[in-house]
Enzyme design. Structure first.
Site, PDB file in Angstrom:
ATOM      1  N   LYS A  90       3.076  10.982  -3.643  1.00 61.10           N
ATOM      2  CA  LYS A  90       1.943  10.396  -4.361  1.00 61.10           C
ATOM      3  C   LYS A  90       1.053  11.468  -4.995  1.00 61.10           C
ATOM      4  O   LYS A  90       0.389  11.221  -5.997  1.00 61.10           O
ATOM      5  CB  LYS A  90       1.126   9.548  -3.380  1.00 61.10           C
TER       6      LYS A  90
ATOM      7  N   ASP B 184       0.877  -1.164   0.000  1.00 63.23           N
ATOM      8  CA  ASP B 184       0.000   0.000   0.000  1.00 63.23           C
ATOM      9  C   ASP B 184       0.918   1.219   0.000  1.00 63.23           C
ATOM     10  O   ASP B 184       1.527   1.548   1.014  1.00 63.23           O
ATOM     11  CB  ASP B 184      -0.893  -0.041   1.253  1.00 63.23           C
TER      12      ASP B 184
ATOM     13  N   GLU C 117      -7.243   0.597  -4.755  1.00 62.48           N
ATOM     14  CA  GLU C 117      -7.286   0.530  -3.290  1.00 62.48           C
ATOM     15  C   GLU C 117      -8.640   0.047  -2.754  1.00 62.48           C
ATOM     16  O   GLU C 117      -8.670  -0.843  -1.888  1.00 62.48           O
ATOM     17  CB  GLU C 117      -6.923   1.897  -2.696  1.00 62.48           C
TER      18      GLU C 117
HETATM   19 MG    MG Z   1      -4.392   5.131   2.460  1.00 62.39          MG
END
Ligand code: MG
Ligand code: ADP
Length: 623
Positions: free
Chosen positions: A86, A25, A185
């Site tokens: 990100k 992640d 996600e």
């Molecule tokens: Mg997150």
């Protein structure tokens, strides 16, 4: 997952050949790595037992540092400490200008489309920053598991576009990792809860992290997740909750807004600590440094905290309402609400989300870890460790799908990594006057030229009414269904004539071929661009030639004297010769020359009442 089936390369591994795989992640604030051991997914801690790795990279003269120690440098050395990469990854320099105002970094002026940040260790791109984080996590997994990883699954937000996904993959490649797949996600979170094994239906994934809020509405259909809608706020997260608490403390303690930078930073840390403590405790004691007057002691209880944060929570609920509307789904239809992200620990948030969706949200799995756990489960399947699961499900198109246009160029209609099922339409036009048929050539791949992509199908659309070049409007629709079958339909819009074909895009393409095609597109990017420029110049030149020849044939005799006609034909000849070369500039120059030479002719044609302008002028109306 609305998914494309791809057979695993190689056979399923025997138990003793268990391949090492991990799920990562890669978060804005924090990142994690997880793996499946003894049939159980678990996140892996560092040597000090900490599972989270702050997504912060500190660059100094002779190296880099990642994680907690890097984060501590943010105040002392902000220019060399890169957080939230990100937010920047896969963005062009032009996008960053609007994003970048809040960022303390020194962006390097560059001609490249990828932004670069100046640091003490040299200029770095967001891709390289992310690669540093991935390296640390991969090393952690390899140290724990005692061997090399055969591959990883990395999660990305469902709304990430092609460039952002590609950049994430590039980061993994820089880190020396083989990426089995990028996974959305919300899909990962749903997988962690085993929702893919349950009954078909609709699921909401509510993800409130440190700096972002995402709400995704997924539909599970025959074991396959489809993203119905995504929404949220890229500038709303736990940090904003810290901010309202900090403001309250400042008011209580009499700290001015214009207090020293260090004081305010400390205050934000104190506020965050108080906020997090209030997820367990009913009230917290505060002991705050006040500039000038020593300290302020006080208490913050849940009631006050709730009134402070309710407006922020209301914003998240409004976004949920919008996402449901976009998905065309009623709140009663939602079967489960999965909570993701550290900020969903706040009891008030859980309560309000539960009220809105009329059911208690799922919170059994640690909201920090749930995405990484789902990714690990997928990675385990993809590594071939599950004999029952030899066929693997994907929720995206692995390569772009498009059409060949004039000059052998590719027009991408569905970019790679688009969630399926999907349908996209694009309009095309004819190239020649009076053209009554066109060949639709469907290709798959990332390269600019059709000859370098994979040819999937070719069909003809006939019966186009004759019109001047550029006047016909042909809509081509690409639709990929849940089984990965591609339907392409071409329709001429004035008369409604149609032609179509069905193809299976993944047929015969192994993972390795996909990787090779992607690598080729990366390696040839510059060369392709040159080729594209040349092809475009040729198409443009040929369009001028075609249009002019058609015009000469129809009224050249009438409107031009022999000398004028010869002059135009000479220019035309020169252009034709230029097109035969590979000199882009020469083609452009000759095309311009022809236009100049013909100016009087074009004018005469208009005046003579012939309303057909040259095709090159017409086409703009349809673009
Ligand atoms: Mg997150
Ligand atoms: P991201 O997805 O952006 O990387 P995370 O999911 O790790 O972020 O969430 C980080 C956020 O979660 C921070 O704002 C942090 O303060 C918040 N958080 C962590 N634990 C708690 C808690 N117990 N109560 C409230 N907020 C928390």
């Amino acid at each position: 997952m609305a998914l494309l089936q791809i057979a695993e390369p190689g056979q399923a591994a025997a138990p003793h050949q268990h391949k090492l795989a991990a799920g990562i992640d890669l978060g804005t604030t924090n990142s994690l790595v997880a793996t499946v051991r003894s049939a159980q997914a678990e996140t892996l801690p560092d040597e000090q037992g900490r599972h989270l790795l702050p997504s912060v990279v500190h660059y100094f003269a002779d190296g880099v540092d990642v994680g907690y120690t890097a984060r501590e440098q943010a105040t002392r050395d902000p220019l060399n400490t890169i957080a939230s990469a990100k937010r920047l990854i896969g963005r062009a320099v032009s996008d960053i200008k609007s994003l970048g105002k809040g960022l303390p970094y020194e962006f390097v002026k560059t001609d490249s489309r990828v932004p670069r940040i100046h640091t003490m260790a040299g200029d770095v791109s967001p891709i390289e920053v992310s690669a540093e984080i991935l390296k640390v996590l991969a090393r952690r997994a390899e140290d724990t598991l005692g061997g090399e990883l055969s591959g990883v699954v990395i999660t990305v937000p469902a709304y990430f576009d092609d460039a952002q996904r590609q950049a994430t993959k590039d980061a993994a490649r820089l880190a020396g990792l083989h990426v089995f797949r990028l996974l959305n996600e919300p899909t990962a979170a749903a997988v962690a809860y085993g929702l893919d094994r349950g009954a078909d239906g609709i699921h909401a994934i509510f993800d409130l992290g440190g700096g972002t809020f995402d709400i995704s509405i997924l539909r599970l259909n025959k074991g396959v997740f489809e993203v119905l809608s995504t929404g949220g706020d890229s500038a709303l997260g736990g940090d904003d909750f810290d901010q309202v608490v900090a403001e309250w403390i400042m008011e209580q303690a009499g700290i001015a807004d214009d207090a020293d930078h260090k004081v305010l930073r400390q205050l934000m840390l104190d506020a965050r600590k108080a906020k997090e403590a209030l997820s367990d405790a009913k009230s917290v004691d505060l002991d705050i440094a006040v500039p000038g007057s020593g300290r302020w002691q006080g208490q913050l209880n849940r009631e006050i905290f709730n009134t402070l944060v309710d407006p922020l929570i209301r914003n998240t609920i409004s976004a949920c309402r919008r996402a449901l509307r976009d998905a065309g789904v009623d709140v009663e239809e939602v079967q489960d609400v999965v909570m993701v992200g550290g900020s969903t620990r706040m009891p008030r948030l859980r309560e309000k989300v539960g009220e809105f969706f009329r059911q208690p949200p799922l919170v059994d799995i640690d909201p920090d870890r749930v995405v990484a756990l789902g990714a690990a489960i997928q990675a385990d399947v993809l590594a071939g460790n599950k004999p029952d699961n030899e066929i693997l499900l994907l929720d995206v198109t692995p390569l772009s799908l498009g059409l060949e246009t004039m000059g052998g160029l590719v027009e991408k209609v569905i970019p790679r990594n688009t969630t399926i099922p999907v349908a996209r339409a694009q309009e095309f036009t004819t190239f020649k006057d009076g053209q009554t048929a066109m060949v639709v050539h469907v290709v798959q791949g990332e390269r600019e030229m059709a000859e370098h992509c994979r040819s999937l199908a070719r069909f003809e659309l006939r019966g186009i009414p004759p019109m001047v070049a550029g006047a016909a409007r042909i809509r081509v629709t690409f639709a990929v269904d849940a089984d990965g079958l591609l339907d392409v339909e071409a329709e001429e819009l004035s008369q409604g004539v149609k032609a179509s074909v069905t193809v299976k895009p993944s047929y015969g393409l192994s993972d390795e071929e996909i990787t090779n095609m992607l690598r080729a597109s990366f390696e040839h990017a510059e060369e392709d661009l040159e080729e594209r420029r040349l092809a475009e110049a040729r198409v443009e030149g040929m369009r001028v030639v075609e249009a002019l020849q058609a015009a000469l044939a129809s009224d050249g005799e009438k409107l031009l004297n022999p000398q004028e006609r010869r002059q135009i034909e000479t220019a035309l000849q020169e252009l034709t010769e230029a097109i035969a070369t590979s000199d882009v500039d020469a083609i452009d120059a000759q095309a311009k020359h022809v236009e100049q030479v013909c100016e009087f002719y074009v004018e005469r044609r208009m005046n003579s009442g012939i309303q057909q302008a040259m095709a090159g002028h017409n086409i703009n109306e349809f673009e």
